[in-house]
Design a protein around this motif. Structure first.
Motif, PDB file in Angstrom:
ATOM      1  N   LEU A 212       0.828  -1.205   0.000  1.00 17.85           N
ATOM      2  CA  LEU A 212       0.000   0.000   0.000  1.00 17.85           C
ATOM      3  C   LEU A 212       0.859   1.251   0.000  1.00 17.85           C
ATOM      4  N   SER A 213       1.900   1.261   0.793  1.00 16.37           N
ATOM      5  CA  SER A 213       2.799   2.412   0.849  1.00 16.37           C
ATOM      6  C   SER A 213       3.493   2.631  -0.496  1.00 16.37           C
ATOM      7  N   THR A 214       3.962   1.561  -1.096  1.00 19.34           N
ATOM      8  CA  THR A 214       4.613   1.664  -2.405  1.00 19.34           C
ATOM      9  C   THR A 214       3.632   2.152  -3.463  1.00 19.34           C
ATOM     10  N   GLY A 215       2.423   1.656  -3.432  1.00 17.45           N
ATOM     11  CA  GLY A 215       1.403   2.098  -4.384  1.00 17.45           C
ATOM     12  C   GLY A 215       1.083   3.571  -4.239  1.00 17.45           C
ATOM     13  N   GLU A 216       1.036   4.051  -3.010  1.00 19.78           N
ATOM     14  CA  GLU A 216       0.766   5.473  -2.782  1.00 19.78           C
ATOM     15  C   GLU A 216       1.907   6.342  -3.306  1.00 19.78           C
ATOM     16  N   GLN A 217       3.146   5.899  -3.111  1.00 16.11           N
ATOM     17  CA  GLN A 217       4.297   6.646  -3.618  1.00 16.11           C
ATOM     18  C   GLN A 217       4.269   6.717  -5.142  1.00 16.11           C
ATOM     19  N   HIS A 218       3.941   5.601  -5.782  1.00 13.26           N
ATOM     20  CA  HIS A 218       3.879   5.588  -7.244  1.00 13.26           C
ATOM     21  C   HIS A 218       2.737   6.459  -7.762  1.00 13.26           C
ATOM     22  N   ALA A 219       1.618   6.470  -7.058  1.00 18.41           N
ATOM     23  CA  ALA A 219       0.498   7.314  -7.483  1.00 18.41           C
ATOM     24  C   ALA A 219       0.861   8.794  -7.367  1.00 18.41           C
ATOM     25  N   THR A 220       1.534   9.169  -6.292  1.00 14.50           N
ATOM     26  CA  THR A 220       1.969  10.565  -6.121  1.00 14.50           C
ATOM     27  C   THR A 220       2.963  10.955  -7.201  1.00 14.50           C
ATOM     28  N   ARG A 221       3.906  10.056  -7.502  1.00 13.72           N
ATOM     29  CA  ARG A 221       4.904  10.328  -8.534  1.00 13.72           C
ATOM     30  C   ARG A 221       4.236  10.474  -9.899  1.00 13.72           C
ATOM     31  N   ALA A 222       3.264   9.635 -10.196  1.00 17.71           N
ATOM     32  CA  ALA A 222       2.562   9.721 -11.481  1.00 17.71           C
ATOM     33  C   ALA A 222       1.750  11.013 -11.580  1.00 17.71           C
ATOM     34  N   GLU A 223       1.158  11.432 -10.482  1.00 15.61           N
ATOM     35  CA  GLU A 223       0.389  12.686 -10.483  1.00 15.61           C
ATOM     36  C   GLU A 223       1.307  13.884 -10.732  1.00 15.61           C
ATOM     37  N   THR A 224       2.468  13.890 -10.081  1.00 17.40           N
ATOM     38  CA  THR A 224       3.428  14.976 -10.278  1.00 17.40           C
ATOM     39  C   THR A 224       3.943  14.991 -11.713  1.00 17.40           C
ATOM     40  N   ARG A 225       4.236  13.817 -12.243  1.00 12.23           N
ATOM     41  CA  ARG A 225       4.727  13.712 -13.626  1.00 12.23           C
ATOM     42  C   ARG A 225       3.653  14.180 -14.612  1.00 12.23           C
ATOM     43  N   GLY A 226       2.417  13.822 -14.363  1.00  8.13           N
ATOM     44  CA  GLY A 226       1.321  14.265 -15.220  1.00  8.13           C
ATOM     45  C   GLY A 226       1.141  15.772 -15.189  1.00  8.13           C
ATOM     46  N   MET A 227       1.295  16.355 -13.989  1.00  7.41           N
ATOM     47  CA  MET A 227       1.192  17.812 -13.866  1.00  7.41           C
ATOM     48  C   MET A 227       2.314  18.489 -14.644  1.00  7.41           C
ATOM     49  N   ALA A 228       3.534  17.970 -14.538  1.00  6.65           N
ATOM     50  CA  ALA A 228       4.668  18.540 -15.274  1.00  6.65           C
ATOM     51  C   ALA A 228       4.421  18.457 -16.777  1.00  6.65           C
ATOM     52  N   GLN A 229       3.865  17.361 -17.230  1.00  4.63           N
ATOM     53  CA  GLN A 229       3.595  17.186 -18.661  1.00  4.63           C
ATOM     54  C   GLN A 229       2.543  18.179 -19.145  1.00  4.63           C
ATOM     55  N   VAL A 230       1.487  18.356 -18.383  1.00  8.49           N
ATOM     56  CA  VAL A 230       0.427  19.292 -18.774  1.00  8.49           C
ATOM     57  C   VAL A 230       0.964  20.724 -18.816  1.00  8.49           C
ATOM     58  N   LEU A 231       1.746  21.106 -17.801  1.00  9.95           N
ATOM     59  CA  LEU A 231       2.306  22.462 -17.779  1.00  9.95           C
ATOM     60  C   LEU A 231       3.257  22.696 -18.949  1.00  9.95           C
ATOM     61  N   CYS A 232       4.039  21.689 -19.292  1.00 10.57           N
ATOM     62  CA  CYS A 232       4.977  21.820 -20.404  1.00 10.57           C
ATOM     63  C   CYS A 232       4.225  21.948 -21.732  1.00 10.57           C
ATOM     64  N   HIS A 233       3.208  21.131 -21.935  1.00  7.09           N
ATOM     65  CA  HIS A 233       2.393  21.233 -23.153  1.00  7.09           C
ATOM     66  C   HIS A 233       1.714  22.590 -23.247  1.00  7.09           C
ATOM     67  N   THR A 234       1.192  23.066 -22.126  1.00  8.02           N
ATOM     68  CA  THR A 234       0.506  24.358 -22.115  1.00  8.02           C
ATOM     69  C   THR A 234       1.460  25.484 -22.489  1.00  8.02           C
ATOM     70  N   LYS A 235       2.651  25.475 -21.900  1.00  9.31           N
ATOM     71  CA  LYS A 235       3.620  26.534 -22.192  1.00  9.31           C
ATOM     72  C   LYS A 235       4.059  26.480 -23.650  1.00  9.31           C
ATOM     73  N   LEU A 236       4.283  25.302 -24.180  1.00  6.80           N
ATOM     74  CA  LEU A 236       4.671  25.173 -25.583  1.00  6.80           C
ATOM     75  C   LEU A 236       3.552  25.643 -26.508  1.00  6.80           C
ATOM     76  N   ASP A 237       2.313  25.316 -26.187  1.00  4.80           N
ATOM     77  CA  ASP A 237       1.177  25.777 -27.003  1.00  4.80           C
ATOM     78  C   ASP A 237       1.047  27.300 -26.953  1.00  4.80           C
ATOM     79  N   GLU A 238       1.298  27.901 -25.783  1.00  5.83           N
ATOM     80  CA  GLU A 238       1.267  29.367 -25.692  1.00  5.83           C
ATOM     81  C   GLU A 238       2.313  29.992 -26.606  1.00  5.83           C
ATOM     82  N   LEU A 239       3.496  29.424 -26.610  1.00  2.42           N
ATOM     83  CA  LEU A 239       4.577  29.969 -27.445  1.00  2.42           C
ATOM     84  C   LEU A 239       4.283  29.783 -28.931  1.00  2.42           C
ATOM     85  N   LEU A 240       3.689  28.665 -29.287  1.00  3.82           N
ATOM     86  CA  LEU A 240       3.367  28.430 -30.699  1.00  3.82           C
ATOM     87  C   LEU A 240       2.190  29.288 -31.151  1.00  3.82           C
ATOM     88  N   ALA A 241       1.297  29.635 -30.232  1.00  2.00           N
ATOM     89  CA  ALA A 241       0.155  30.472 -30.591  1.00  2.00           C
ATOM     90  C   ALA A 241       0.591  31.904 -30.879  1.00  2.00           C
TER      91      ALA A 241
END
Length: 160
Positions: free
Chosen positions: A41-70
């Motif tokens: 359970l502890s390992t699963g929670e750590q992986h879920a937190t890491r995946a959430e952080t990675r997903g947030m980084a990906q969304v922010l990076c895509h958003t910033k790149l789209d702003e620059l291309l616009a």
């Protein structure tokens, strides 16, 4: 003479429960299983937190790149500036012209800042994300030479 028939001793005492040894073994198995499940359970929670952080980084990076291309007029070199609305994240932009006229390579990276020291960023792979995209700049009057790191249009001189 009368004879007495005696029963064997095993028939006198019938076991109706678990022995102490069986209870100790079952308790040990249950404790080991519980410890392993809690570890999972502890390992699963750590992986879920890491995946959430990675997903947030990906969304922010895509958003910033789209702003620059616009709006390519905003495209400039940036190194670890805070993202508006997400103060615990920083972004960097690097671009360079390619051999084909009007084509540039844009690299946008987003990193989560270390708490307490906004000048530092985390190097953990789950807390950063980078995108590279090739883009065509539509304004042929822009100076895309390697020495010019600004996409500002050339000044208007009033001559055709």
């Amino acid at each position: 003479m009368t004879t007495l028939h005696s029963r064997p001793a095993k028939h006198r005492y019938i076991s109706r429960g678990f022995s102490l040894l069986e209870v100790i073994i079952a308790t040990g198995i249950m404790a080991t299983s519980s410890a392993l499940l809690l570890s999972l359970l502890s390992t699963g929670e750590q992986h879920a937190t890491r995946a959430e952080t990675r997903g947030m980084a990906q969304v922010l990076c895509h958003t910033k790149l789209d702003e620059l291309l616009a709006d390519p007029q905003q495209l400039r070199e940036v190194n670890k500036e805070p993202l508006l609305g997400y103060e615990d994240w920083q972004y960097s932009v690097n671009w360079q012209p390619l051999e084909i006229p009007g084509l540039i390579r844009i690299r946008v990276s987003v990193q989560q800042a270390v708490p307490g020291d906004p000048s530092k960023t985390s190097t953990a792979p789950s807390k950063s994300f980078e995108l590279v995209r090739w883009a065509r700049i539509q304004n042929p009057g822009m100076d895309l030479s390697p020495g010019n790191q600004s996409l500002d249009p050339p000044p208007f001189t009033g001559q055709p």
